[in-house]
Design an enzyme around this catalytic site. Structure first.
Site, short mmCIF file in Angstrom:
data_model
loop_
_atom_site.label_atom_id
_atom_site.label_comp_id
_atom_site.label_asym_id
_atom_site.label_seq_id
_atom_site.Cartn_x
_atom_site.Cartn_y
_atom_site.Cartn_z
N ASP A 55 0.99 -1.16 -0.06
CA ASP A 55 -0.14 -0.07 -0.07
C ASP A 55 0.86 1.36 -0.09
O ASP A 55 2.00 1.10 0.34
CB ASP A 55 -0.86 -0.12 1.10
CG ASP A 55 -0.22 -0.10 2.49
OD1 ASP A 55 0.54 0.87 2.79
OD2 ASP A 55 -0.32 -1.25 3.00
N TRP A 197 18.84 -27.22 34.56
CA TRP A 197 20.06 -27.90 35.35
C TRP A 197 19.79 -29.37 35.21
O TRP A 197 18.78 -30.03 35.33
CB TRP A 197 20.13 -27.64 36.58
CG TRP A 197 21.23 -28.30 37.52
CD1 TRP A 197 22.71 -28.11 37.44
CD2 TRP A 197 20.98 -29.39 38.08
NE1 TRP A 197 23.31 -28.89 38.25
CE2 TRP A 197 22.21 -29.86 38.59
CE3 TRP A 197 20.00 -30.26 38.72
CZ2 TRP A 197 22.52 -31.16 39.50
CZ3 TRP A 197 20.14 -31.22 39.31
CH2 TRP A 197 21.52 -31.60 39.83
N ASP A 365 36.01 -29.03 43.52
CA ASP A 365 35.58 -28.15 44.75
C ASP A 365 36.20 -28.75 46.11
O ASP A 365 36.06 -29.71 46.50
CB ASP A 365 34.38 -27.86 44.79
CG ASP A 365 33.72 -26.59 45.63
OD1 ASP A 365 34.45 -25.87 46.15
OD2 ASP A 365 32.60 -26.22 45.19
N ARG A 441 22.71 -20.90 45.82
CA ARG A 441 23.78 -21.89 46.28
C ARG A 441 24.81 -21.30 47.43
O ARG A 441 25.82 -21.50 47.44
CB ARG A 441 24.47 -22.46 44.94
CG ARG A 441 25.15 -23.70 45.31
CD ARG A 441 26.24 -24.21 44.37
NE ARG A 441 26.79 -25.40 44.54
CZ ARG A 441 27.91 -26.21 44.31
NH1 ARG A 441 28.75 -25.22 43.89
NH2 ARG A 441 28.19 -27.37 44.31
N ASP A 476 34.56 -22.91 37.08
CA ASP A 476 33.20 -22.90 37.25
C ASP A 476 32.33 -21.64 37.57
O ASP A 476 33.07 -20.71 37.80
CB ASP A 476 32.93 -23.89 38.49
CG ASP A 476 31.64 -24.85 38.51
OD1 ASP A 476 30.66 -24.64 37.93
OD2 ASP A 476 31.75 -25.55 39.28
N CYS A 524 32.98 -24.57 32.87
CA CYS A 524 31.92 -25.14 33.51
C CYS A 524 30.91 -23.96 34.09
O CYS A 524 31.43 -22.97 34.34
CB CYS A 524 32.52 -25.95 34.61
SG CYS A 524 31.39 -26.82 35.75
N ASP A 546 25.66 -31.44 34.78
CA ASP A 546 26.17 -32.26 35.98
C ASP A 546 25.33 -33.64 35.93
O ASP A 546 25.66 -34.38 36.78
CB ASP A 546 25.58 -31.42 37.31
CG ASP A 546 26.67 -30.50 37.53
OD1 ASP A 546 27.84 -30.23 37.11
OD2 ASP A 546 26.52 -29.51 38.59
C1 DGJ Z 1 29.20 -27.65 39.65
C2 DGJ Z 1 30.02 -28.42 38.48
O1 DGJ Z 1 29.07 -28.58 37.50
C3 DGJ Z 1 30.46 -29.53 39.15
O2 DGJ Z 1 30.98 -30.41 38.19
C4 DGJ Z 1 31.21 -29.28 40.21
O3 DGJ Z 1 32.62 -28.65 39.84
C5 DGJ Z 1 30.69 -28.48 41.44
N1 DGJ Z 1 30.14 -27.18 40.81
C6 DGJ Z 1 31.59 -27.88 42.45
O4 DGJ Z 1 30.82 -27.15 43.35
#
Ligand code: DGJ
Length: 738
Positions: A55, A197, A365, A441, A476, A524, A546
């Site tokens: 148009d 997750w 960790d 966490r 991580d 990670c 994980d």
């Molecule tokens: C989350 C990671 O995905 C795991 O493999 C591990 O390293 C933990 N954190 C440790 O806190």
């Protein structure tokens, strides 16, 4: 040469290995998209204007453009600004000091670069030939530069944009996406990857309707809900055939990607930094760069598009030192001992895998500060005297003496409120003054937009890396950002925070990863919460999830492989019952599935039988046999457990001399169907030896027969028992003739 410009017609032809990307400067001086797909010649494509007559207010008829109405709503835009009759979702919006948001960027000049310029402060693809197209605002000294990179040997086009404020006042960028692209047709599906997750990268295919479909992240973490990528598919596109146009963003913070079907029969793809709660103050004389997006195209379906990404990322994104180098085969302490990583528990785990071929021990960790659980210690990067009274040296020496390398875990961007770091610098954690920060966490995020915070992180992590013989680091990142606020920024810059977080992260990576080039870094993020190409630029492999359950892994690795090569996907064999699903799956299957990536182990090796330890030896040797295919092969996803009871992935060497197939029957059913899988990508005239060692199978077949007649998955075990659930079948193919 990959980029051509026709002076007369003002058409640009960008050519890759099998692709053409064509656009031109139209009669108003605006860059219009014409074509992205299978390689074609350098035709004049402006004839397609006919289809655009609409148009009067939206007309694109030459001559009417500024007489009675502007026509941006019908242009097939390479860049799209708000106003001027553009009513679709635009890729750019800015605010001038006087409150106006109107701008009209038109062609000013272009240049073709043989060397790809880096994007300041951000990771991007290397190599190729780059076109820089400069557009200037008709009414001001604002400019945007559109960058396009193509490669002779890849099927991708990389795009990003720079905005330069040549005016004498600050302006505010309200939206600065990386690209816009109007694809012909209103009948498409969109393939996206949904994330959560422990079940990351789940493909979803959605029919697009008129309107805008958007995936986004608001968490300054690229992949918590959606991967920063999607693919536009024709209705009849399958895994193996049809058109697939991929969009993958090299970015690790809050993003938005959109597909909008317009009334004019086009589908607009656009996106980049999420403009939700975003604004960037661009001072006079300053330039803003967007992250890069990688567009891929294949007419061989979703699988072909994946192979285009795999080749391009392995060649032009991943650190060349690591891209094709054998990866460490790790034994990781996390699922073995969690936070209980004391030497008396670790040394027997190391002893148990001596001589198996596992070559790297990773201390996860729990080794530092007061980190005996997730409540305390994050941010305090000092070896815990309580756990390691003599420091890390005795453990590292033990690992080295066992013939292995030593790896260690950090979460550099985080802090526990219960830590020395937080007690000393509470203001370093992201929080809005006067408001209680959101804890996840039991941790807070450090404000890495601040140089002083980054300096602390670099110094404290480097000290550990300098003082210990460390070969490998797992980096991580276990929570999302909840506040879009930095105490270090003035009020008018607060909405820059999430992008500044990405820039802070990249600075940390440059300094820490660049500062220790001999160390192998793995990415990670609480599993696959930040699995994006920017992370892949720094970290040659990324922990995908994980969830180490092999059945779940067939799905997670399938989804992740849509945009990433298998060498990027870190996968571990773990204990059963599995810690995430409580499912029990045969040891061999767990390893076979983990081998479809950068393989490793994560279990208390003192708790498995001597027979299983012997099996580990065979598994690692098998992995090394197929490793070159994992690193550089062509991937074919033959079956997946979303759609069926079977899973099968095939890797073929580039010269088609070797192939490896791992197939799995998920649930065992008595008197089950006779099941064949149909490999692909082989040399149809050649003769291959097909070997399945477990069943003593050795066949000689032509590539054509293997692909057309298929390979049979046995219904029983080699010793004639019912195979049980989750049984894998591995076929190794070697060309013997032709
Ligand atoms: C989350 C990671 O995905 C795991 O493999 C591990 O390293 C933990 N954190 C440790 O806190």
């Amino acid at each position: 040469m990959a980029i051509f410009f026709n002076e007369e017609t003002k058409m640009f032809y960008l050519e890759g290995k099998n692709i053409s990307y064509i656009f031109g400067i139209n009669f108003t001086g605006f860059p219009e998209h014409y074509y992205f797909g299978t390689r074609i010649g350098r035709d004049e494509l402006a004839y397609t204007y006919e289809a655009n007559i609409g148009d009067s207010a939206e007309s694109a008829i030459p001559g009417q453009v500024h007489a009675g109405g502007k026509s941006y709503n019908v242009y097939r835009s390479e860049f799209s600004m708000y106003g001027n009759g553009e009513f679709r979702d635009c890729s750019f919006q800015m605010l001038f000091a006087n409150g106006s948001r109107l701008n009209e960027f038109l062609y000013e000049t272009h240049e073709i670069l043989q060397e790809k310029p880096a994007i300041p402060g951000m990771p991007s693809m290397r190599g190729g030939q780059t076109l820089v197209l400069t557009l200037k605002d008709k009414n001001s000294e604002m400019r945007v530069r559109l960058f396009y990179t193509v490669y002779d040997d890849a099927d991708v086009v990389c795009r990003h944009m720079e905005v330069e404020n040549g005016t004498s006042e600050a302006v505010k960028l309200l939206r600065a996406y990386s690209f816009a692209l109007d694809v012909y047709g209103a009948e498409h599906d969109l393939l996206t990857l949904e994330n959560a997750w422990a079940r990351e990268e789940r493909p979803e295919r959605t029919p697009l309707a008129h309107g805008t479909f958007c995936i986004d992240e608001k968490s300054a973490s690229s992949t918590r809900r959606h991967a920063p990528a999607f693919a536009l598919l024709d209705k009849d596109t399958t895994e193996h055939s049809g058109n697939a146009l991929g969009v993958s963003l090299i970015y690790s913070s809050s993003f938005a990607l959109k597909a909008q079907v317009s009334t004019k029969g086009y589908t607009r793809l656009t996106g980049g930094i999420n403009d939700f709660d975003f604004a960037w103050v661009l001072g006079a004389g300053e330039t803003f760069a967007t992250p890069e997006v990688v567009l891929a195209y294949s007419d061989e379906g979703i699988g072909g598009m994946s192979r285009a990404y795999h080749d391009a990322y392995r060649k032009y994104l991943v650190n060349p030192r690591f891209a094709s180098a054998p990866r460490p085969v790790v034994i990781n302490s996390w699922e073995a001992v969690y936070f209980g990583c004391t030497p008396d528990r670790l040394l027997p785990i190391i002893d148990a895998v001596r001589g198996t071929g596992i070559d790297t021990f990773v201390l996860d960790d729990g080794w530092f500060g007061a980190r005996r659980n997730d409540r305390a210690g994050l941010g305090d990067w000092v070896v815990s005297p309580e756990v390691f009274p003599e420091g890390l040296k005795p453990v590292i020496d033990y690992v080295h003496e066992a013939g292995m390398k030593f790896g260690i875990w950090f979460e550099p961007e985080m802090v526990n409120p219960d830590s020395d770091l937080y007690r000393a610098h509470p203001d370093w954690a992201i929080a809005v003054p006067g408001a209680e920060p959101c804890v996840s966490r039991r941790q807070l995020v450090l404000d890495i937009t601040r140089a002083d915070v980054r300096d602390y992180i670099v110094e404290s992590v480097s000290k550990i890396l300098r003082e210990n013989e460390i070969d490998y680091v797992k980096w991580d990142f276990n929570r999302a950002l909840t506040e879009n606020f930095s105490c270090a920024l003035p009020a008018e810059k607060q909405q820059e925070m999430h992008h500044r977080y990405a820039l802070g992260l990249y600075d940390l990576c440059e300094r820490l990863i660049g500062g220790f080039p001999h160390i192998f870094f793995e990415g990670c993020a609480g599993g696959g919460g930040r699995f994006d190409p920017a992370i892949l630029y720094y970290f040659p492999q990324i922990w995908a999830s994980d969830d180490t359950d092999a059945y779940m892994r067939t799905q997670i690795q399938h989804g992740t492989s849509i945009f990433f090569p298998l060498s990027a996907i870190s996968c571990h064999t773990s204990i059963c019952p599995n810690h995430q699903t409580n499912r029990t799956i045969p040891f061999k299957t767990r390893a076979d599935i983990a081998h479809l990536g950068a393989t490793g182990y994560e279990l208390d090796t003192t708790k498995i039988t001597p027979e299983e330890i012997e099996e580990v030896k065979t598994q690692v040797a098998d992995y090394h046999e197929m490793e070159a295919l994992v690193l550089d092969g062509d991937l074919y996803r033959l079956e997946n457990t979303f759609d069926s009871n079977y899973f099968a992935m095939q890797l073929v060497s580039k010269d088609k001399k070797r192939a490896h197939i791992t197939a799995m029957r998920a649930l065992c059913r008595p008197n089950d169907e006779h099941k064949r899988i149909f490999p692909r990508g082989l040399d149809k005239n050649a003769v291959y030896e097909v070997v399945n060692e477990e069943y003593g199978l050795r066949l000689r077949l032509t590539g054509a027969a293997i692909m057309r007649v298929g390979l049979v998955l046995p219904l029983r075990t080699a010793d004639n028992k019912m195979p049980g659930d989750f049984k894998t079948f591995v076929f190794k193919l070697t060309k013997v003739k032709g």
